[in-house]
Design a protein around this motif. Structure first.
Motif, PDB file in Angstrom:
ATOM      1  N   GLU A  60      -2.492 205.540  27.283  1.00  0.00           N
ATOM      2  CA  GLU A  60      -3.747 205.454  26.547  1.00  0.00           C
ATOM      3  C   GLU A  60      -3.561 205.746  25.063  1.00  0.00           C
ATOM      4  O   GLU A  60      -4.439 205.450  24.260  1.00  0.00           O
ATOM      5  CB  GLU A  60      -4.775 206.427  27.138  1.00  0.00           C
ATOM      6  N   ASP A 102       1.923 208.616  28.043  1.00  0.00           N
ATOM      7  CA  ASP A 102       0.471 208.416  28.064  1.00  0.00           C
ATOM      8  C   ASP A 102       0.147 207.012  27.575  1.00  0.00           C
ATOM      9  O   ASP A 102       0.095 206.772  26.372  1.00  0.00           O
ATOM     10  CB  ASP A 102      -0.223 209.449  27.182  1.00  0.00           C
ATOM     11  N   ASP A 158      -8.198 199.450  21.789  1.00  0.00           N
ATOM     12  CA  ASP A 158      -8.378 200.850  21.413  1.00  0.00           C
ATOM     13  C   ASP A 158      -7.060 201.567  21.169  1.00  0.00           C
ATOM     14  O   ASP A 158      -7.044 202.642  20.549  1.00  0.00           O
ATOM     15  CB  ASP A 158      -9.173 201.583  22.501  1.00  0.00           C
ATOM     16  N   SER A 159      -5.951 201.011  21.653  1.00  0.00           N
ATOM     17  CA  SER A 159      -4.645 201.619  21.411  1.00  0.00           C
ATOM     18  C   SER A 159      -3.911 200.951  20.247  1.00  0.00           C
ATOM     19  O   SER A 159      -2.704 201.107  20.096  1.00  0.00           O
ATOM     20  CB  SER A 159      -3.782 201.560  22.678  1.00  0.00           C
TER      21      SER A 159
END
Length: 741
Positions: free
Chosen positions: A626, A624, A224-225
């Motif tokens: 994420e 971050d 997802d990153s």
């Protein structure tokens, strides 16, 4: 000297402030513009739309200059052209471009014998002489593999992620991106029928390879990153849902990729970052084979591996920066070694490695490749990238006897150039080479391995009466604050006088060990023809002077990158080549971070700046994990989450946090809405901060491509328009809009 075009500047968009505190290591930073991160928020879209309208109004007077530069690029470019065909198995593969078409058309024609490329094929040069393919003429027997223009039809964006063909030439796999977010759809075309197989695989990443028999397809998937972390296997003819995971990397700070060995027998799975790596290999000729570990990450050795067969033994050629059981990083500029496959089962410290090429403090080994008969080494010496060759058997014999192999290096006859290996078929008697310099258009050579003869296959044509003799490229050196000599490439028209009146553009990057190598660029001629002195600053953080040059510009030494660039600017200002009041700067991505940091350090030294997809809010991003690719950045910048010193150091230079009341120059930040590497929110926030702080009254604009990714809009004409926009912005700000007589 022409003057900047007058403009009536409308009110700039003002984003609302929503305080968002961010606390790390007992330090709180209140970010008023973090709300702009939500790209689904209609208010964010409205703000970016308003910014584009403001930018269009502010730069409206530059439109004639943009059109002029675009037409100059177009006029000089051979629009209908083709690449030099490269042989693979029984086919010649190449790409075409056609006048008026945005994208290449990928084609092939069958070789006359239909067999060359197999290990037992004849090695006569005639079988490896590319066919005479004429740019604007039909080719008998030509097959179109993929027409990028047809693939792009009806879509705002198109990019090809990768392509692979089976050994028998019957199947063609390719992946396309229609959004600019570097997420691709993979399809497989049956070249015998022209029809696509029913399976389509969504959300794949770069990297795809066929097994030799064409029964399996290996491809990459990102998390997802947008970090590539899975190698998957698709068995042709089976549902995609049944695809298996060959390898999965769970460490968020590691990047995974696949490749084939030179002889295409082995699939290589590499995992790593900028400081160490890990390699596994899979024998594609054994259906039951499992991944074998070549060299693990726990050894902290940065390396690449190339397995091959020699005299009945499987050996691995390693390009590496350390010795087994030795000091970590003990060969920072890399060395070459050989290890038998049988040794890999032992602890690394007990393995027997044979040194092929020793480490050198002056020469960086960039990589090594193999043909069936030769060792091919890419190296960098005194900033210049070039290539050397040695007979493989002789090199191995010499190494086993404790002697250095004897290499041959082609001579190209220029001081500042870039030469490297292109596609080299394993069994070929020639190696395909590329060559270019700042004012020599790209050339393609075939290097005859047996004799060292260079066979020129093509020089990219440049239209419009271009003459390389009209331009000059010279090496200069700037003195950094700590006394380090920083190399510069100084480009100009030969007729430009050293009288202190000329406009200048200083360009740089300085990160990830990426080198700004000499290369020909048609768009750059439009600035040089307007009297610009174009200076490329080879600053620390890049790789131009070897591994130490990179290490002296990363992590807790990152500020060297910025002060080197300011030193380069000071050299330009005092050199006599430029008017100190007419100097601009430009850089993209990490080079955009460079521009942001430099403007905070010395805004008064620049009249204009263009920051392309600029990484100007790096600390917020890296804090971050994420966010896309954040964890991968820790090896470049340090980990500010866990290390308070890294946090304080980064906060002292990252552009967004360090904007201050100062006379900032005219600034353009150019970004893309779908960029997954540097999110649009970074320049959007930065521009707001700059406008609030600047004391110069000069315009600061944000230009956002709403249907593009990290590389900007897709299509060559759109790319030319983008570059024309950047150059017109700079030329207008410096009052250098007229062509030299």
């Amino acid at each position: 000297m022409s003057q900047p075009s007058p403009v009536v500047v409308p009110a700039a968009p003002i984003a609302k402030k929503v305080p968002a505190p961010r606390t790390h290591h007992d330090d709180t930073f209140v970010d008023p513009y973090e709300w702009l991160r939500d790209k689904k928020d209609p208010e964010v879209i409205a703000h970016l739309t308003a910014e584009n309208a403001y930018t269009e109004a502010v730069t409206a007077g530059q439109e004639p200059l943009r059109r002029a530069i675009f037409e100059e690029i177009k006029r000089r470019t051979q629009e209908t052209d083709l690449s030099v065909p490269a042989r693979k198995d029984g086919w010649w593969y190449y790409s075409r471009t056609a006048e008026g078409k945005q994208y290449p058309i990928y084609c092939r024609v069958q070789a006359s014998d239909g067999t060359a490329g197999a290990p037992d094929a004849g090695d006569g040069l005639s079988a490896w002489t590319p066919p005479a393919v004429v740019p604007d003429a039909p080719v008998p027997g030509e097959e179109v593999l993929l027409d990028g223009n047809a693939e792009a039809e009806g879509h705002p964006f198109f990019a090809l992620g990768g392509a692979a063909v089976t050994r028998d030439g019957s199947l063609y796999a390719y992946s396309v991106d229609h959004a600019g977010d570097e997420t691709f759809t993979l399809r497989i075309k049956d070249l015998r029928t022209g029809e696509h197989l029913p399976e389509a695989i969504e959300r794949v990443f770069y990297g795809l390879e066929f097994a030799p028999d064409g029964s399996r397809l290996f491809y990459m998937v990102a998390d997802d990153s947008w970090r590539p972390y899975q190698v998957r296997v698709h068995v042709l003819g089976t549902p995609v849902e049944q695809d298996t995971v060959l390898y999965q990397e769970d460490d968020v700070a590691q990047w995974t990729g696949i490749d084939l060995s030179s002889d295409r027998r082995w699939l290589l799975v590499s995992v790593g970052n900028s400081e160490y790596s890990e390699t596994r290999m899979l024998d594609l000729e054994d259906p039951g084979a499992q991944l074998e570990l070549v060299l693990g990450r726990q050894e902290r050795i940065l390396h690449t591996a190339e397995p091959f067969e020699h005299e009945g033994r499987t050996r691995v050629l390693l390009t590496h920066n350390g010795r087994p059981g030795g000091r970590e990083g003990s060969a920072p500029n890399n060395m070459l070694s050989l290890v038998d496959r049988s040794e890999l089962a032992k602890p690394v410290a007990d393995q027997d490695w044979t040194t092929l090429v020793q480490h050198s403090d002056d020469v960086k080994i960039e990589g090594a490749d193999l043909s069936a008969t030769h060792l091919i080494v890419s190296l960098r010496r005194e900033t210049i990238s070039t290539v050397q060759f040695a007979p493989l058997a002789d090199a191995i014999t010499a190494a086993e006897a404790g002697r250095a192999p004897s290499f041959v290096e082609p001579a190209f006859g220029e001081e500042l150039y870039t030469a490297g290996g292109g596609t080299t078929e394993y069994a070929a008697p020639v190696a395909r080479l590329s060559f270019t310099s700042y004012f020599t258009p790209p050339r393609v050579y075939d290097y005859v391995l047996a004799t060292g003869e260079l066979l020129l296959r093509k020089e990219t044509p440049v239209r419009g009466g271009y003459r390389s003799a009209d331009y000059v490229a010279e090496r200069a050196w700037a003195a950094a604050d700590d006394g380090t000599k920083v190399p510069l490439s100084v480009l100009r028209r030969a007729s430009v006088q050293r009288d202190g009146t000329n406009p200048a553009l200083v360009y740089g990057y300085g990160s990830y060990e990426v080198s700004m190598d000499p290369g020909f660029a048609i768009p750059r001629l439009s600035l040089l023809d307007r009297g610009f002195v174009f200076v490329i600053a080879h600053i620390r953080g890049g790789g131009e002077l070897g591994r130490h040059w990179y290490e002296d510009g990363k992590k807790l030494a990152k500020k060297n990158t910025f002060t080197d660039f300011v030193a380069a600017t000071d050299w330009v200002a005092s050199s006599g080549w430029a008017d100190p009041k007419r100097i601009a700067c430009m850089g993209g991505s990490a080079g955009g971070l460079l521009i942001g940091a430099v403007l905070n350090l010395a805004p008064e030294k620049y009249a204009a700046a263009v920051a392309q997809v600029p990484f100007v809010d790096a600390l917020t991003t890296i804090l971050d994990p994420e966010l896309p690719l954040s964890a991968l950045e820790w090896e470049e910048w340090g980990n500010p989450i866990e290390d308070a010193e890294v946090y304080r150091y980064m906060k002292s230079y990252t552009p967004y946090e360090n904007v201050r009341p100062a006379p900032y120059p005219t600034v353009a930040a150019v970004t893309s809405f779908n960029d997954t590497r540097v999110l649009y929110v970074e320049p959007a926030k930065w521009v707001q901060a700059l406008r609030e702080a600047t004391t110069s009254g000069r315009p600061i604009v944000l230009k956002t491509e709403m249907d593009a990714g990290h590389g900007g809009a897709s299509g060559r004409y759109e790319a030319w328009k983008d570059r024309a926009w950047d150059y017109a912005f700079i030329a207008d700000a410096l009052g250098a809009t007229d062509l030299l007589p």
